[in-house]
Design a protein around this motif. Sequence first.
Motif, PDB file in Angstrom:
ATOM      1  N   ARG A   1       0.838  -1.208   0.000  1.00 57.01           N
ATOM      2  CA  ARG A   1       0.000   0.000   0.000  1.00 57.01           C
ATOM      3  C   ARG A   1       0.875   1.261   0.000  1.00 57.01           C
ATOM      4  O   ARG A   1       1.768   1.404   0.835  1.00 57.01           O
ATOM      5  N   ILE A   2       0.574   2.148  -0.945  1.00 56.53           N
ATOM      6  CA  ILE A   2       1.232   3.459  -1.023  1.00 56.53           C
ATOM      7  C   ILE A   2       0.243   4.496  -0.522  1.00 56.53           C
ATOM      8  O   ILE A   2      -0.866   4.619  -1.052  1.00 56.53           O
ATOM      9  N   GLY A   3       0.627   5.250   0.503  1.00 57.77           N
ATOM     10  CA  GLY A   3      -0.233   6.289   1.051  1.00 57.77           C
ATOM     11  C   GLY A   3       0.134   7.650   0.491  1.00 57.77           C
ATOM     12  O   GLY A   3       1.308   8.047   0.515  1.00 57.77           O
ATOM     13  N   TRP A   4      -0.860   8.350  -0.026  1.00 56.68           N
ATOM     14  CA  TRP A   4      -0.676   9.736  -0.480  1.00 56.68           C
ATOM     15  C   TRP A   4      -1.618  10.591   0.355  1.00 56.68           C
ATOM     16  O   TRP A   4      -2.825  10.587   0.162  1.00 56.68           O
ATOM     17  N   PHE A   5      -1.042  11.319   1.329  1.00 55.16           N
ATOM     18  CA  PHE A   5      -1.820  12.028   2.329  1.00 55.16           C
ATOM     19  C   PHE A   5      -1.519  13.525   2.294  1.00 55.16           C
ATOM     20  O   PHE A   5      -0.406  13.946   1.989  1.00 55.16           O
ATOM     21  N   GLY A   6      -2.511  14.322   2.643  1.00 52.92           N
ATOM     22  CA  GLY A   6      -2.317  15.767   2.762  1.00 52.92           C
ATOM     23  C   GLY A   6      -3.113  16.531   1.727  1.00 52.92           C
ATOM     24  O   GLY A   6      -4.272  16.208   1.434  1.00 52.92           O
TER      25      GLY A   6
ATOM     26  N   ILE B   1      -3.348   2.074  -3.732  1.00 55.18           N
ATOM     27  CA  ILE B   1      -3.134   3.480  -3.359  1.00 55.18           C
ATOM     28  C   ILE B   1      -4.212   3.887  -2.364  1.00 55.18           C
ATOM     29  O   ILE B   1      -5.408   3.717  -2.625  1.00 55.18           O
ATOM     30  N   VAL B   2      -3.785   4.430  -1.230  1.00 55.73           N
ATOM     31  CA  VAL B   2      -4.700   4.949  -0.221  1.00 55.73           C
ATOM     32  C   VAL B   2      -4.534   6.469  -0.180  1.00 55.73           C
ATOM     33  O   VAL B   2      -3.429   6.972   0.072  1.00 55.73           O
TER      34      VAL B   2
ATOM     35  N   PHE C   1       4.368   2.490   2.047  1.00 51.62           N
ATOM     36  CA  PHE C   1       5.139   3.557   1.412  1.00 51.62           C
ATOM     37  C   PHE C   1       4.375   4.873   1.514  1.00 51.62           C
ATOM     38  O   PHE C   1       3.148   4.893   1.614  1.00 51.62           O
ATOM     39  N   SER C   2       5.135   5.965   1.466  1.00 51.36           N
ATOM     40  CA  SER C   2       4.550   7.308   1.478  1.00 51.36           C
ATOM     41  C   SER C   2       4.923   8.023   0.178  1.00 51.36           C
ATOM     42  O   SER C   2       6.106   8.100  -0.177  1.00 51.36           O
ATOM     43  N   TRP C   3       3.910   8.533  -0.535  1.00 50.91           N
ATOM     44  CA  TRP C   3       4.132   9.255  -1.787  1.00 50.91           C
ATOM     45  C   TRP C   3       4.545  10.687  -1.469  1.00 50.91           C
ATOM     46  O   TRP C   3       3.744  11.496  -1.014  1.00 50.91           O
ATOM     47  N   ALA C   4       5.825  11.011  -1.689  1.00 51.83           N
ATOM     48  CA  ALA C   4       6.360  12.340  -1.380  1.00 51.83           C
ATOM     49  C   ALA C   4       6.712  13.074  -2.667  1.00 51.83           C
ATOM     50  O   ALA C   4       7.745  13.733  -2.765  1.00 51.83           O
ATOM     51  N   ILE C   5       5.851  12.966  -3.669  1.00 48.40           N
ATOM     52  CA  ILE C   5       6.066  13.562  -4.992  1.00 48.40           C
ATOM     53  C   ILE C   5       4.912  14.499  -5.297  1.00 48.40           C
ATOM     54  O   ILE C   5       3.766  14.220  -4.970  1.00 48.40           O
ATOM     55  N   ASP C   6       5.242  15.627  -5.929  1.00 49.68           N
ATOM     56  CA  ASP C   6       4.227  16.617  -6.301  1.00 49.68           C
ATOM     57  C   ASP C   6       4.705  17.310  -7.574  1.00 49.68           C
ATOM     58  O   ASP C   6       5.786  17.899  -7.602  1.00 49.68           O
ATOM     59  N   PHE C   7       3.901  17.218  -8.633  1.00 41.55           N
ATOM     60  CA  PHE C   7       4.239  17.882  -9.896  1.00 41.55           C
ATOM     61  C   PHE C   7       3.394  19.137 -10.111  1.00 41.55           C
ATOM     62  O   PHE C   7       3.340  19.664 -11.224  1.00 41.55           O
ATOM     63  N   PHE C   8       2.714  19.597  -9.060  1.00 42.57           N
ATOM     64  CA  PHE C   8       1.755  20.691  -9.218  1.00 42.57           C
ATOM     65  C   PHE C   8       2.417  21.935  -9.814  1.00 42.57           C
ATOM     66  O   PHE C   8       1.855  22.602 -10.679  1.00 42.57           O
TER      67      PHE C   8
ATOM     68  N   VAL D   1       7.996   4.067   4.117  1.00 44.91           N
ATOM     69  CA  VAL D   1       9.152   4.307   3.248  1.00 44.91           C
ATOM     70  C   VAL D   1       8.785   5.353   2.208  1.00 44.91           C
ATOM     71  O   VAL D   1       7.839   5.161   1.432  1.00 44.91           O
ATOM     72  N   PRO D   2       9.499   6.489   2.152  1.00 44.28           N
ATOM     73  CA  PRO D   2       9.126   7.561   1.207  1.00 44.28           C
ATOM     74  C   PRO D   2       9.523   7.248  -0.224  1.00 44.28           C
ATOM     75  O   PRO D   2      10.559   6.625  -0.489  1.00 44.28           O
ATOM     76  N   ILE D   3       8.694   7.696  -1.159  1.00 47.94           N
ATOM     77  CA  ILE D   3       8.974   7.610  -2.592  1.00 47.94           C
ATOM     78  C   ILE D   3       9.086   9.037  -3.116  1.00 47.94           C
ATOM     79  O   ILE D   3       8.191   9.853  -2.901  1.00 47.94           O
ATOM     80  N   SER D   4      10.185   9.349  -3.785  1.00 50.67           N
ATOM     81  CA  SER D   4      10.408  10.713  -4.261  1.00 50.67           C
ATOM     82  C   SER D   4      11.078  10.681  -5.630  1.00 50.67           C
ATOM     83  O   SER D   4      11.680   9.686  -6.028  1.00 50.67           O
ATOM     84  N   MET D   5      10.967  11.805  -6.340  1.00 52.52           N
ATOM     85  CA  MET D   5      11.770  11.990  -7.542  1.00 52.52           C
ATOM     86  C   MET D   5      13.212  12.266  -7.124  1.00 52.52           C
ATOM     87  O   MET D   5      13.460  12.999  -6.168  1.00 52.52           O
ATOM     88  N   ASP D   6      14.150  11.721  -7.875  1.00 49.08           N
ATOM     89  CA  ASP D   6      15.560  11.832  -7.510  1.00 49.08           C
ATOM     90  C   ASP D   6      16.077  13.261  -7.632  1.00 49.08           C
ATOM     91  O   ASP D   6      16.921  13.701  -6.850  1.00 49.08           O
TER      92      ASP D   6
END
Length: 390
Positions: free
Chosen positions: A199-204, A228-229, A273-280, A303-308
Amino acid sequence: MLHVLYLVHDVSDPAVRRRITMLRTGGARVTLAGFRRAATPIADIEGLRPIDLGATRDGRFAQRLVAVAKTAVSIGSKLRDVPKPDIIIARNLEMLALGRRARSAFGAAVPIVYECLDIHRLVLRDDVLGKALRATERHLARDVRLLVTSSPAFIANYFKPFRQVAAPVELVENKYFEAAAILPAEREAVEAPLAPPWRIGWFGALRCRRSLELLAGFTRHTEGRFEIVLRGRPALSEFPDFHAFVDAEPYMSFRGPYRNPEDMAAIYHDVHFSWAIDFFEEGQNSEWLLPNRLYEGCRFGAVPISMDNTETGRFLRQRDIGVLLPQATPEALETALGGMEQHRFGRLKARVLAHNPRMWSYDRSDCGALVEKLRRLTTVRGPLATEALA
């Protein structure tokens, strides 16, 4: 007791509640005044009754300018029952304008702190509008006593090269707030990794359509091995079809808003996992920010997921944690995560939990230090003897 007048652009923003909590925990008295994005006034924020400055609409810059102009005329009457504050904190550019008007209404030399936690795409434009907004910001910030921001990249990529604010800078990261002190040796227990689906959590603040579509495509491609949650506040101004989109996705669910900090442990322990990506605001604010979800997720072992190639990616790389993507494609996600198994996940999570919780959290001592720094601003006359932006 230090009396803070806190002027905000949206009293219902969860980040406003967190700052109020920090200030009050640190020993300050807070008066809150601001605009709202709701149709009716907000009755209570952390036991405070906000002074309502009217309604504004998300994404409607012109409407917000008109609202600020009208309020600037009436700010004195709005604050007539408020005792003179010791300091004014203005959150965002439009509130900085009102902060100066409020100071004039009090008829006293009240120090102003400029809190800027996002760099809006409009101020980065290279046309007449962008240059006018930057000039306005420089003018309004010419005598602020402190700039509060949340990411070193905001300073390096905007405030310093454009020379927007000459005041000293205080970096207050978007960390999780701990009600109790964090012991240096405290660690979260490393639980046995759960079996798939992962499960990947995208919160906020859910405002990035590209992320939504990318995650939907990835979960369909992996045929349910990943889910995806979503939790928080979707920006319906950015994708009015948000709910219909999510409902149509077989491996995606929206579970509504949550309370911060009350619900944080439960919602992050529920995902891997935590989705720490934003393309806004890709290439600008989204590349420079260090988001709340980065700190909150790591605090509770997600565990965070981010763009490098972002500030978040650099932050994670320096600490040797997380999953970093070279490209924003379902294929890149598949390469990075598709072969996930329990032992690998256990190692990824253990690396996150190996860090001291203070890296991710503020506690009462940090709140006290922030309020003490603000208190010192009230005793200094003229420019602070602190290094300003070069």
